[in-house]
Design an enzyme around this catalytic site. Structure first.
Site, mmCIF file in Angstrom:
data_model
loop_
_atom_site.group_PDB
_atom_site.id
_atom_site.type_symbol
_atom_site.label_atom_id
_atom_site.label_comp_id
_atom_site.label_asym_id
_atom_site.label_seq_id
_atom_site.Cartn_x
_atom_site.Cartn_y
_atom_site.Cartn_z
ATOM 1 N N HIS A 95 4.376 -5.508 10.064
ATOM 2 C CA HIS A 95 4.746 -4.891 12.018
ATOM 3 C C HIS A 95 4.871 -5.435 12.956
ATOM 4 O O HIS A 95 3.873 -6.790 12.138
ATOM 5 C CB HIS A 95 3.595 -3.086 12.632
ATOM 6 C CG HIS A 95 3.842 -2.596 10.914
ATOM 7 N ND1 HIS A 95 4.995 -1.233 11.700
ATOM 8 C CD2 HIS A 95 3.241 -1.796 10.049
ATOM 9 C CE1 HIS A 95 4.657 -0.011 10.482
ATOM 10 N NE2 HIS A 95 3.533 -0.734 9.468
ATOM 11 N N ASP B 89 -0.594 -3.968 6.288
ATOM 12 C CA ASP B 89 -1.166 -3.229 7.369
ATOM 13 C C ASP B 89 -3.059 -3.843 6.950
ATOM 14 O O ASP B 89 -3.645 -3.338 8.137
ATOM 15 C CB ASP B 89 -0.759 -2.181 7.164
ATOM 16 C CG ASP B 89 0.196 -1.831 7.697
ATOM 17 O OD1 ASP B 89 0.919 -2.480 7.869
ATOM 18 O OD2 ASP B 89 0.907 0.025 7.700
ATOM 19 N N HIS C 16 -7.416 -0.266 5.074
ATOM 20 C CA HIS C 16 -6.396 0.406 5.796
ATOM 21 C C HIS C 16 -5.954 1.435 4.718
ATOM 22 O O HIS C 16 -6.169 2.606 4.846
ATOM 23 C CB HIS C 16 -5.376 -0.583 5.863
ATOM 24 C CG HIS C 16 -4.329 -0.025 6.623
ATOM 25 N ND1 HIS C 16 -4.505 0.961 8.095
ATOM 26 C CD2 HIS C 16 -2.750 0.461 6.028
ATOM 27 C CE1 HIS C 16 -3.162 1.574 8.245
ATOM 28 N NE2 HIS C 16 -2.380 0.652 7.304
ATOM 29 N N HIS D 280 1.497 4.138 1.869
ATOM 30 C CA HIS D 280 1.640 4.779 3.033
ATOM 31 C C HIS D 280 3.824 3.824 2.928
ATOM 32 O O HIS D 280 4.285 3.498 2.960
ATOM 33 C CB HIS D 280 1.326 3.701 4.089
ATOM 34 C CG HIS D 280 0.159 4.488 4.733
ATOM 35 N ND1 HIS D 280 -1.094 3.024 5.500
ATOM 36 C CD2 HIS D 280 -1.075 5.204 4.182
ATOM 37 C CE1 HIS D 280 -2.358 4.118 5.855
ATOM 38 N NE2 HIS D 280 -2.368 4.977 4.640
ATOM 39 N N HIS E 17 0.688 -1.068 0.025
ATOM 40 C CA HIS E 17 -0.103 -0.092 0.003
ATOM 41 C C HIS E 17 0.752 1.447 -0.216
ATOM 42 O O HIS E 17 2.313 0.924 0.017
ATOM 43 C CB HIS E 17 -1.014 -0.083 1.305
ATOM 44 C CG HIS E 17 -0.504 0.052 2.633
ATOM 45 N ND1 HIS E 17 0.073 -1.015 2.970
ATOM 46 C CD2 HIS E 17 0.210 1.555 3.761
ATOM 47 C CE1 HIS E 17 0.611 -0.801 3.931
ATOM 48 N NE2 HIS E 17 0.457 0.551 4.935
ATOM 49 N N ASP F 233 6.265 4.158 4.961
ATOM 50 C CA ASP F 233 6.568 2.951 5.592
ATOM 51 C C ASP F 233 6.760 1.949 4.853
ATOM 52 O O ASP F 233 7.221 0.980 5.476
ATOM 53 C CB ASP F 233 6.625 3.419 7.387
ATOM 54 C CG ASP F 233 4.527 3.103 7.110
ATOM 55 O OD1 ASP F 233 4.061 3.290 6.984
ATOM 56 O OD2 ASP F 233 4.604 1.941 7.916
ATOM 57 N N HIS F 234 6.383 1.948 3.756
ATOM 58 C CA HIS F 234 6.219 0.984 3.391
ATOM 59 C C HIS F 234 6.875 0.677 1.628
ATOM 60 O O HIS F 234 7.682 0.269 1.283
ATOM 61 C CB HIS F 234 4.933 -0.303 3.385
ATOM 62 C CG HIS F 234 4.278 -0.201 4.904
ATOM 63 N ND1 HIS F 234 4.506 -1.697 4.699
ATOM 64 C CD2 HIS F 234 4.219 0.193 5.705
ATOM 65 C CE1 HIS F 234 3.867 -1.914 6.231
ATOM 66 N NE2 HIS F 234 3.137 -0.762 6.264
#
Length: 235
Positions: A175, A136, A112, A56, A54, A58-59
């Site tokens: 995570h 996530d 998400h 975001h 996805h 941090d990905h």
């Protein structure tokens, strides 16, 4: 087929997935490109593609870095998501190969984010285990926050799409949230024996600063409350 978790940031996981015979590899959510490529070098793997769950940061935040380090590397991401550097938009049911024996199937698992994709990866070799990379959407013992979707979408993603995979499918999430997720689950089902066993194992792992991935779909259906909302005891 081998999967190597690569810890990133504070509690993220990127993953290296490769065919041990050919070395052909994919990387999942490589937010730290240097660390992921170092893992590939250590394992003798040749990165052929990037799979992004996805958008975001941090990905997906390492995608352009991967492009700089590996010229023209294909970047896969959901057609409904705005994934950094995406060159190969995918939707539910799309399939492609990492190597002659390792295949990827894309599963839309929205909520998400509206275009979140989970990647179900299988091998034709008899001793290899299938794996799903859930970003996530599905965590061990939990699920992701509802940033862009609805409860109905999360129900469909968890309890229909992911729950329909073979029970032995290994679950690799985005995570290291397992201990806190299980602490919450125990407030709902303090006598769930599968949950109690899992928590005991997780505490040992974390005490040694070891990862709690992977789980399996079968395990999640025993102790993850968000995959078992149809059960009267949880309702």
């Amino acid at each position: 087929m081998k999967v190597v978790p690569v810890p990133c940031l504070e509690d993220n996981y990127a993953y290296l997935v490769f065919d041990e015979e050919t070395g052909d590899a994919a990387v999942v959510d490589p937010v730290w490109p240097d660390q992921v490529l170092q893992a590939a070098q250590i394992n003798g793997a040749k990165v052929k593609m990037v799979l992004t769950t996805h958008h975001h940061w941090d990905h997906a935040g390492g995608n352009n870095g991967m492009k700089k380090l590996l010229k023209d590397v294909p970047i896969y991401g959901g057609v409904k998501d705005k994934v950094e550097g995406c060159s190969h938009p995918v939707q539910h049911g799309d399939e492609f190969s990492i190597s002659p024996t390792v295949r990827v199937k894309c599963l839309e698992t929205p909520c998400h984010t509206k275009g979140h994709i989970s990647y179900f990866i299988t091998s034709t070799l008899p001793n290899d285990k299938s794996a799903v990379f859930t970003g996530d959407t599905l965590f061990i013992g939990g699920c992701g926050r509802f940033f862009e979707g609805t409860p109905d979408q999360m129900y469909q993603s968890l309890c229909k799409t992911l729950a329909s995979l073979p029970l032995e499918t290994q679950v690799y999430c985005g995570h290291e949230y397992t201990q806190k997720n299980l602490e919450f689950a125990l407030t709902l089902e303090p006598k769930n024996e599968a949950l109690l066993r899992k928590m005991e194992w997780v505490l040992r792992q974390r005490k040694q600063k070891l990862a709690t991935v992977p789980s399996t779909i079968g395990d999640e259906l025993e102790f993850n409350p968000f995959m078992r909302v149809d059960q009267k005891s949880l309702q």
